[in-house]
Scaffold this motif. Structure first.
Motif, short mmCIF file in Angstrom:
data_model
loop_
_atom_site.label_atom_id
_atom_site.label_comp_id
_atom_site.label_asym_id
_atom_site.label_seq_id
_atom_site.Cartn_x
_atom_site.Cartn_y
_atom_site.Cartn_z
N VAL A 147 9.22 -12.45 -8.96
CA VAL A 147 9.31 -11.07 -8.48
C VAL A 147 9.18 -10.06 -9.62
CG1 VAL A 147 11.82 -10.86 -8.68
CG2 VAL A 147 10.62 -9.57 -6.91
N PHE A 148 9.41 -10.50 -10.87
CA PHE A 148 9.25 -9.58 -11.99
C PHE A 148 7.79 -9.14 -12.16
CE2 PHE A 148 13.05 -11.74 -14.23
CZ PHE A 148 13.94 -10.99 -13.48
N ALA A 149 6.87 -10.10 -12.14
CA ALA A 149 5.48 -9.81 -12.47
C ALA A 149 4.56 -9.67 -11.27
CB ALA A 149 4.94 -10.90 -13.40
N LEU A 150 4.84 -10.40 -10.19
CA LEU A 150 3.91 -10.42 -9.05
C LEU A 150 3.67 -9.04 -8.44
CD1 LEU A 150 2.13 -12.14 -7.26
CD2 LEU A 150 4.11 -12.60 -5.80
N PRO A 151 4.72 -8.22 -8.20
CA PRO A 151 4.45 -6.89 -7.64
C PRO A 151 3.54 -6.06 -8.53
CG PRO A 151 6.78 -7.43 -7.42
CD PRO A 151 6.17 -8.48 -8.31
N PHE A 152 3.67 -6.21 -9.85
CA PHE A 152 2.82 -5.45 -10.75
C PHE A 152 1.39 -5.98 -10.77
CE2 PHE A 152 6.93 -4.19 -12.89
CZ PHE A 152 6.86 -2.86 -12.47
N ALA A 153 1.23 -7.28 -10.55
CA ALA A 153 -0.12 -7.84 -10.44
C ALA A 153 -0.83 -7.26 -9.22
CB ALA A 153 -0.06 -9.37 -10.33
N PHE A 154 -0.12 -7.21 -8.09
CA PHE A 154 -0.67 -6.58 -6.88
C PHE A 154 -0.94 -5.10 -7.10
CE2 PHE A 154 1.59 -9.92 -4.07
CZ PHE A 154 0.52 -10.78 -4.21
N MET A 155 -0.02 -4.44 -7.81
CA MET A 155 -0.17 -3.01 -8.08
C MET A 155 -1.41 -2.75 -8.93
SD MET A 155 2.72 -0.48 -9.67
CE MET A 155 2.31 1.13 -10.38
N GLY A 156 -1.62 -3.61 -9.93
CA GLY A 156 -2.81 -3.47 -10.76
C GLY A 156 -4.08 -3.64 -9.96
N ALA A 157 -4.09 -4.63 -9.04
CA ALA A 157 -5.26 -4.86 -8.19
C ALA A 157 -5.54 -3.65 -7.30
CB ALA A 157 -5.05 -6.12 -7.35
N MET A 158 -4.49 -3.08 -6.74
CA MET A 158 -4.67 -1.95 -5.83
C MET A 158 -5.10 -0.69 -6.58
SD MET A 158 -1.77 -2.30 -2.88
CE MET A 158 -0.43 -1.87 -3.98
N LEU A 159 -4.43 -0.39 -7.69
CA LEU A 159 -4.78 0.81 -8.45
C LEU A 159 -6.21 0.73 -8.96
CD1 LEU A 159 -1.56 1.48 -10.58
CD2 LEU A 159 -2.43 2.86 -8.70
N GLY A 160 -6.60 -0.44 -9.49
CA GLY A 160 -7.95 -0.60 -10.00
C GLY A 160 -8.99 -0.48 -8.92
N SER A 161 -8.73 -1.11 -7.78
CA SER A 161 -9.70 -1.08 -6.69
C SER A 161 -9.88 0.33 -6.14
CB SER A 161 -9.26 -2.03 -5.57
OG SER A 161 -10.27 -2.18 -4.60
N VAL A 162 -8.76 1.05 -5.99
CA VAL A 162 -8.84 2.42 -5.47
C VAL A 162 -9.53 3.34 -6.48
CG1 VAL A 162 -7.50 4.44 -4.81
CG2 VAL A 162 -6.88 2.19 -3.93
#
Length: 288
Positions: free
Chosen positions: A18-33
């Motif tokens: 839970v430490f890193a996974l939300p930020f991995a998803f956040m990186g994917a979303m921010l980059g894609s948008v």
């Protein structure tokens, strides 16, 4: 087999994903948008999830394997799977190999840049476990390694790494390094006795907690910069306010003379913080 699987999950501290996974998803979303003007597909999210699981499982397996001797000597870690005899070394090696295969497979299914970045990720995952043997900057190396999660998520769906991605990368680096310094304060005596390196060993607990505060101030600055660079909105700001209050409270409950609530600061607070930042950012991106 079920019992053995539980032991493996306990060995890699699966709940700490839970430490890193939300930020991995956040990186994917921010980059894609930011670069593609749309959210990542569910398939991309799924492959990012598998890549994260593979990377973290390999990293934790390596760490437990490499540190098995010192873990056996430390009363706090003597009950871990390998020193306690719950897992054989051969079993852990096979687990690490399978985890790396999963990471490679997931990266292959994502953008070609993810494949090109794999050697860096693998080197960092391996090197980190040895850093306490030769440098007190081991906490920063851990931060850089875990921060590859949001950077990898960004690169995996965009095929690019820009300045916004790098700001996010270093923001998470400082966040992880800061709380790892706090966590390491409980092992000062053992690390000193065994000749291991850490910031608490080098500078003492009081100064180390101050260094952790500075790193988390850098984290706050990074999140603020991300607001402007990624053109985020009010929901993101609301999430940041909650996150900053949590960081403040994390340092408030830990002092050089009282580390009794350190476990609360390290595990619960940081896990919730990553979920809060991810959740508010997701809402912000969905309603824009």
């Amino acid at each position: 087999m079920f019992k053995k699987a539980i032991i493996f999950l306990q060995m890699i501290k699966f709940e700490h994903t839970v430490f890193a996974l939300p930020f991995a998803f956040m990186g994917a979303m921010l980059g894609s948008v930011a670069l593609n003007q749309h959210l990542p597909t569910w398939a991309q999210i799924g492959w990012v999830l598998l890549a994260m699981f593979g990377a973290r499982s390999a990293a934790m397996g390596l760490n437990r394997l490499i540190d098995r001797v010192s873990d056996a000597k430390n009363p706090r870690t003597a009950n871990r799977a390998i020193p306690a005899g719950l897992l054989k070394i051969g079993e852990v090696i096979i687990f690490i190999i399978v985890s790396f295969v999963l990471l490679f497979w997931a990266a292959y299914k994502l953008d070609p840049l993810a494949i090109k970045l794999l050697p860096i990720a693998v080197i960092m995952l391996v090197v980190y476990s040895y850093t306490k043997r030769f440098t007190w900057l081991c906490h920063v190396v851990l931060g850089l390694t875990i921060a590859l999660a949001p950077l990898g998520g960004w690169a995996a769906v965009t095929g690019k790494v820009d300045w916004t991605a790098m700001v996010f990368f270093f923001t998470i680096t400082f966040w992880v390094a800061g709380f790892d310094i706090i966590y390491s304060c409980q092992d000062v005596e053992f690390d000193t006795k065994e000749g291991l390196y850490s910031i608490p060993v080098r500078f003492g607990v009081a100064r180390s907690l101050t260094i952790a505060k500075v790193m988390h101030i850098a984290t706050a600055i990074g999140f603020v910069a991300l607001y402007f660079m990624a053109d985020l909105g009010g929901w993101y700001i609301a999430g940041m306010i909650v996150a900053f209050l949590m960081l403040f409270y994390e340092h408030y409950i830990v002092s050089p003379s009282d580390l009794s609530r350190l476990q609360t600061a390290f595990f619960w607070m940081n896990g919730v913080l990553s979920i809060v930042v991810f959740s508010f950012t997701t809402i912000d991106l969905f309603i824009r």
